[in-house]
Design a protein around this motif. Sequence first.
Motif, PDB file in Angstrom:
ATOM      1  N   GLY A 160       0.815  -1.183  -0.149  1.00  0.00           N
ATOM      2  CA  GLY A 160      -0.072  -0.094  -0.124  1.00  0.00           C
ATOM      3  C   GLY A 160       0.999   1.281   0.107  1.00  0.00           C
ATOM      4  O   GLY A 160       2.039   1.157  -0.065  1.00  0.00           O
ATOM      5  N   GLY A 161       0.212   2.387  -0.187  1.00  0.00           N
ATOM      6  CA  GLY A 161       0.929   3.594  -0.332  1.00  0.00           C
ATOM      7  C   GLY A 161       1.451   4.242   0.805  1.00  0.00           C
ATOM      8  O   GLY A 161       2.492   4.798   1.140  1.00  0.00           O
ATOM      9  N   THR A 162       0.545   4.048   1.989  1.00  0.00           N
ATOM     10  CA  THR A 162       0.898   4.620   3.313  1.00  0.00           C
ATOM     11  C   THR A 162       2.234   4.398   3.780  1.00  0.00           C
ATOM     12  O   THR A 162       2.716   5.220   4.571  1.00  0.00           O
ATOM     13  N   PRO A 163       2.625   3.174   3.815  1.00  0.00           N
ATOM     14  CA  PRO A 163       3.816   2.718   4.659  1.00  0.00           C
ATOM     15  C   PRO A 163       5.036   3.346   3.829  1.00  0.00           C
ATOM     16  O   PRO A 163       6.259   3.317   4.355  1.00  0.00           O
ATOM     17  N   GLY A 196      -1.276  -0.508   7.091  1.00  0.00           N
ATOM     18  CA  GLY A 196      -2.123   0.346   6.560  1.00  0.00           C
ATOM     19  C   GLY A 196      -3.654   0.041   6.985  1.00  0.00           C
ATOM     20  O   GLY A 196      -3.637  -1.078   7.448  1.00  0.00           O
ATOM     21  N   ILE A 197      -4.539   1.033   6.583  1.00  0.00           N
ATOM     22  CA  ILE A 197      -5.798   0.622   6.847  1.00  0.00           C
ATOM     23  C   ILE A 197      -6.545   1.311   5.586  1.00  0.00           C
ATOM     24  O   ILE A 197      -6.367   2.317   5.316  1.00  0.00           O
ATOM     25  N   GLY A 198      -7.549   0.175   5.121  1.00  0.00           N
ATOM     26  CA  GLY A 198      -8.214   0.893   3.651  1.00  0.00           C
ATOM     27  C   GLY A 198      -9.216   1.594   4.278  1.00  0.00           C
ATOM     28  O   GLY A 198      -9.821   1.666   5.272  1.00  0.00           O
ATOM     29  N   HIS A 216     -10.348  -2.133   6.017  1.00  0.00           N
ATOM     30  CA  HIS A 216      -9.646  -3.356   5.539  1.00  0.00           C
ATOM     31  C   HIS A 216      -8.230  -3.430   6.373  1.00  0.00           C
ATOM     32  O   HIS A 216      -7.596  -2.108   6.354  1.00  0.00           O
ATOM     33  N   GLY A 276      -4.172  -5.581   6.182  1.00  0.00           N
ATOM     34  CA  GLY A 276      -3.787  -6.286   5.225  1.00  0.00           C
ATOM     35  C   GLY A 276      -4.795  -6.157   3.974  1.00  0.00           C
ATOM     36  O   GLY A 276      -5.334  -5.001   3.652  1.00  0.00           O
ATOM     37  N   ARG A 320      -3.829   3.368  -8.958  1.00  0.00           N
ATOM     38  CA  ARG A 320      -2.556   4.482  -8.881  1.00  0.00           C
ATOM     39  C   ARG A 320      -1.489   3.681  -9.081  1.00  0.00           C
ATOM     40  O   ARG A 320      -0.198   4.331  -9.397  1.00  0.00           O
ATOM     41  N   PHE A 321      -1.402   2.445  -8.537  1.00  0.00           N
ATOM     42  CA  PHE A 321      -0.148   1.662  -8.916  1.00  0.00           C
ATOM     43  C   PHE A 321       0.196   1.061 -10.296  1.00  0.00           C
ATOM     44  O   PHE A 321       0.884   0.448 -10.413  1.00  0.00           O
ATOM     45  N   LYS A 324      -9.023   8.438   5.187  1.00  0.00           N
ATOM     46  CA  LYS A 324      -8.946   7.376   6.146  1.00  0.00           C
ATOM     47  C   LYS A 324      -9.641   7.648   7.554  1.00  0.00           C
ATOM     48  O   LYS A 324      -9.669   6.924   8.354  1.00  0.00           O
TER      49      LYS A 324
HETATM   50  P1  PGA Z   1      -2.920   2.415   1.279  1.00  0.00           P
HETATM   51  O1  PGA Z   1      -3.905   1.269   1.690  1.00  0.00           O
HETATM   52  O2  PGA Z   1      -1.871   2.506   2.387  1.00  0.00           O
HETATM   53  O3  PGA Z   1      -2.411   2.330  -0.128  1.00  0.00           O
HETATM   54  O4  PGA Z   1      -3.776   3.610   1.428  1.00  0.00           O
HETATM   55  C1  PGA Z   1      -3.676   0.974   3.016  1.00  0.00           C
HETATM   56  C2  PGA Z   1      -4.268  -0.553   2.862  1.00  0.00           C
HETATM   57  O5  PGA Z   1      -4.958  -0.887   1.996  1.00  0.00           O
HETATM   58  O6  PGA Z   1      -3.982  -1.031   3.865  1.00  0.00           O
END
Ligand code: PGA
Length: 204
Positions: free
Chosen positions: A37-40, A94-96, A100, A102, A129-130, A165
């Motif tokens: 994911g993008g956040t980390p 991260g958290i969706g 979600h 993972g 976006r990826f 988020k």
């Molecule tokens: P993101 O997604 O970091 O790309 O926003 C978080 C996740 O899907 O856990």
Amino acid sequence: MKIIRAKDYQDMSRKAANIISAQVIMKPDCVLGLATGGTPVGTYAQLVDWYNKGDIDPAKTNLPDGTNLDTAAECARYNGIIHKLGGIDLQLLGIGPNGHIGFNEPGEAFELETHCIDLAPTTIEANKRFFDGNEALVPKQAYTMGIKTIMQARKVLVVANGKAKAQAVKDAVTGPVTPACPGSILQLHPDCILVADEEALSLL
Ligand code: PGA
């Protein structure tokens, strides 16, 4: 759950990287569970910045093989590695926007170990976006570590930033513990830290 407030994305990344480096200093052979994911990404960039002397030994990294179509075999292989390593010392998540963690999407029940999941339409959209914005290229399924494996990690570190988020963070931190918001189970984890920026915390 312990909440650490960050000013912005950079501050969030730095604070999360500090926690991971403290873990590595305390236990140099620790098992890290690292999220996609993008956040980390900023957290990883900060760790690379600090390290910058050598590389992680690729032989010591383990990923589920998304190209293996034998779901049962691949899930068993990945679970086996985690068990053999004695579980995870620190799991970064991260958290969706739908809560979600993972790729454990909202559902009827918490899935326990590594499994193959049909990604939610919002996750496919977020992952565009990826893939140069081309939805046709975004995988519709993914292997993910399960909720039990995440909950058995000795420490869980969640990173979240941005308004998108905020609702998921609120539901995960203060809502009922329910598979409808997989992140909510982290309320039951004995050592979970959320590092989030002002926007992600704005509904708390
Ligand atoms: P993101 O997604 O970091 O790309 O926003 C978080 C996740 O899907 O856990």
